[in-house]
Design a protein around this motif. Structure first.
Motif, PDB file in Angstrom:
ATOM      1  N   THR A 127      69.372  16.786  25.037  1.00 54.82           N
ATOM      2  CA  THR A 127      70.522  16.066  25.591  1.00 54.82           C
ATOM      3  C   THR A 127      71.605  15.927  24.528  1.00 54.82           C
ATOM      4  N   VAL A 128      72.779  16.431  24.853  1.00 49.70           N
ATOM      5  CA  VAL A 128      73.931  16.336  23.955  1.00 49.70           C
ATOM      6  C   VAL A 128      75.035  15.612  24.717  1.00 49.70           C
ATOM      7  N   ILE A 129      75.652  14.638  24.085  1.00 50.30           N
ATOM      8  CA  ILE A 129      76.742  13.904  24.746  1.00 50.30           C
ATOM      9  C   ILE A 129      78.001  13.976  23.901  1.00 50.30           C
ATOM     10  N   LEU A 130      79.061  14.521  24.523  1.00 42.94           N
ATOM     11  CA  LEU A 130      80.364  14.518  23.863  1.00 42.94           C
ATOM     12  C   LEU A 130      81.146  13.327  24.392  1.00 42.94           C
ATOM     13  N   LEU A 131      81.740  12.564  23.489  1.00 39.93           N
ATOM     14  CA  LEU A 131      82.575  11.432  23.891  1.00 39.93           C
ATOM     15  C   LEU A 131      83.960  11.647  23.309  1.00 39.93           C
ATOM     16  N   VAL A 193      74.918   3.669  24.877  1.00 42.34           N
ATOM     17  CA  VAL A 193      74.749   4.999  25.492  1.00 42.34           C
ATOM     18  C   VAL A 193      73.412   5.597  25.036  1.00 42.34           C
ATOM     19  N   GLU A 194      73.071   5.367  23.760  1.00 41.18           N
ATOM     20  CA  GLU A 194      71.795   5.903  23.260  1.00 41.18           C
ATOM     21  C   GLU A 194      70.612   5.248  23.984  1.00 41.18           C
ATOM     22  N   MET A 195      70.716   3.962  24.217  1.00 43.25           N
ATOM     23  CA  MET A 195      69.643   3.259  24.923  1.00 43.25           C
ATOM     24  C   MET A 195      69.431   3.879  26.316  1.00 43.25           C
ATOM     25  N   LEU A 196      70.515   4.300  26.956  1.00 42.17           N
ATOM     26  CA  LEU A 196      70.395   4.842  28.312  1.00 42.17           C
ATOM     27  C   LEU A 196      69.966   6.304  28.353  1.00 42.17           C
ATOM     28  N   PHE A 197      70.403   7.117  27.376  1.00 38.07           N
ATOM     29  CA  PHE A 197      70.212   8.573  27.481  1.00 38.07           C
ATOM     30  C   PHE A 197      69.373   9.212  26.373  1.00 38.07           C
ATOM     31  N   SER A 198      69.157   8.513  25.273  1.00 38.62           N
ATOM     32  CA  SER A 198      68.437   9.077  24.125  1.00 38.62           C
ATOM     33  C   SER A 198      68.853  10.516  23.789  1.00 38.62           C
ATOM     34  N   PRO A 199      70.141  10.751  23.559  1.00 32.41           N
ATOM     35  CA  PRO A 199      70.557  12.118  23.217  1.00 32.41           C
ATOM     36  C   PRO A 199      70.083  12.513  21.821  1.00 32.41           C
ATOM     37  N   GLU A 200      70.002  13.826  21.564  1.00 38.21           N
ATOM     38  CA  GLU A 200      69.718  14.258  20.191  1.00 38.21           C
ATOM     39  C   GLU A 200      71.009  14.281  19.370  1.00 38.21           C
ATOM     40  N   LEU A 201      72.125  14.480  20.087  1.00 39.50           N
ATOM     41  CA  LEU A 201      73.394  14.666  19.373  1.00 39.50           C
ATOM     42  C   LEU A 201      74.544  14.011  20.118  1.00 39.50           C
ATOM     43  N   PHE A 202      75.389  13.277  19.375  1.00 41.17           N
ATOM     44  CA  PHE A 202      76.677  12.811  19.890  1.00 41.17           C
ATOM     45  C   PHE A 202      77.767  13.638  19.222  1.00 41.17           C
ATOM     46  N   ILE A 203      78.685  14.169  20.019  1.00 41.95           N
ATOM     47  CA  ILE A 203      79.857  14.843  19.449  1.00 41.95           C
ATOM     48  C   ILE A 203      81.059  13.938  19.734  1.00 41.95           C
ATOM     49  N   ILE A 204      81.774  13.579  18.687  1.00 45.22           N
ATOM     50  CA  ILE A 204      82.898  12.651  18.851  1.00 45.22           C
ATOM     51  C   ILE A 204      84.202  13.443  18.864  1.00 45.22           C
ATOM     52  N   GLY A 205      84.875  13.423  20.023  1.00 45.72           N
ATOM     53  CA  GLY A 205      86.104  14.201  20.185  1.00 45.72           C
ATOM     54  C   GLY A 205      87.313  13.308  20.408  1.00 45.72           C
TER      55      GLY A 205
END
Ligand code: BGC
Length: 251
Positions: A127-131, A193-205
């Motif tokens: 799971t990767v989340i870009l914000l 957001v981490e508590m809800l999705f446990s991503p491996e990576l956040f990309i901050i855009g």
């Protein structure tokens, strides 16, 4: 070299260029017009036409929009004119562009698609989340490289508030928060957001990714996921829009 046109509709500017899809970069210098105010569908469509015709373009066009988009229809308008709710933007823009095929998608989803292929998310699984931090907070959620569209994580509620009202860069400016104060809010938001999705990576855009050194070290404390700035920065939306238009053109 395969090229498709990408347009990014933002709060201050409508920017576009032909995109070189092999390199994931602009094929020509981008052209920008100011976003009209009020940013009604008709007025924004005029801007898109100006940008596309500046290049004499005739081919598929991908367009980003700062709200939910399903099947080419714009469904929400948190930071643009409310007249956009339930507009068939694909039909409107295609009609104004002499019938060119148009694909419309959420702005953060477009940036995410570009980052996953050509930028900070390249080759990343799980799971990767870009914000994106700007006027609002945009989000793009990927699982093993596949996008879950229209995630809208900027509107999660934090301490009784819409998160983007407290942690966007607009909130930082409006409330004149220093980096440290703003980073505290971003940290709380990321932890949620981490508590809800446990991503491996956040990309901050978003524009603020250029100043990552000023705040990223302060938001990472206690967050398990890796946190990195976006690599494509300003052009991610344009590149992602063109990538989405290619995908629609080949189905
Ligand atoms: C919108 C999102 C958008 C984000 C960034 C939010 O207010 O609801 O759809 O991606 O702003 O523009």
């Amino acid at each position: 070299m395969q090229q498709i046109f990408g347009v990014d509709i933002g709060g201050s500017g409508i920017k576009g260029a032909p995109v070189d899809l092999d390199r994931g970069d602009l094929a020509r210098e981008r052209y920008k017009v100011l976003t009209p105010h009020p940013a009604t569908p008709e007025a924004v469509a005029d801007g898109v036409v100006q940008v596309v015709s500046h290049f004499g373009w005739s081919g598929p066009v991908g367009v980003t929009f700062p709200g939910v988009v399903t099947e080419g229809v714009t469904r929400t308008a948190a930071n643009v004119d409310k007249a956009w709710v339930d507009v068939d933007a694909r039909a409107l823009l295609s009609g104004r562009l002499a019938g060119l095929p148009v694909t419309v998608l959420n702005d953060a989803d477009a940036a995410g698609v570009a980052e996953m292929t050509f930028g900070a998310g390249r080759g990343r699984t799980g799971t990767v989340i870009l914000l994106t931090f700007g006027t609002g907070i945009g989000s793009a959620v990927f699982t093993d490289g596949r996008l879950v569209a229209n995630s809208e994580l900027g509107h999660l509620e934090l301490h009784g508030h819409d998160a983007e009202k407290k942690a966007s860069t607009k909130a930082k400016e409006d409330e004149e928060l220093n980096w440290e104060k703003w980073a505290k809010r971003v940290h709380k938001y990321l932890a949620h957001v981490e508590m809800l999705f446990s991503p491996e990576l956040f990309i901050i855009g978003g524009g603020v990714s250029r100043k990552a050194d000023k705040f990223l070290p302060m938001v990472a404390d206690g967050i398990r996921a890796e946190i990195v700035p976006a690599a494509l920065q300003n052009n991610a939306g344009i590149v992602g829009a063109a990538m989405a238009a290619r995908r629609s053109a080949t189905i």
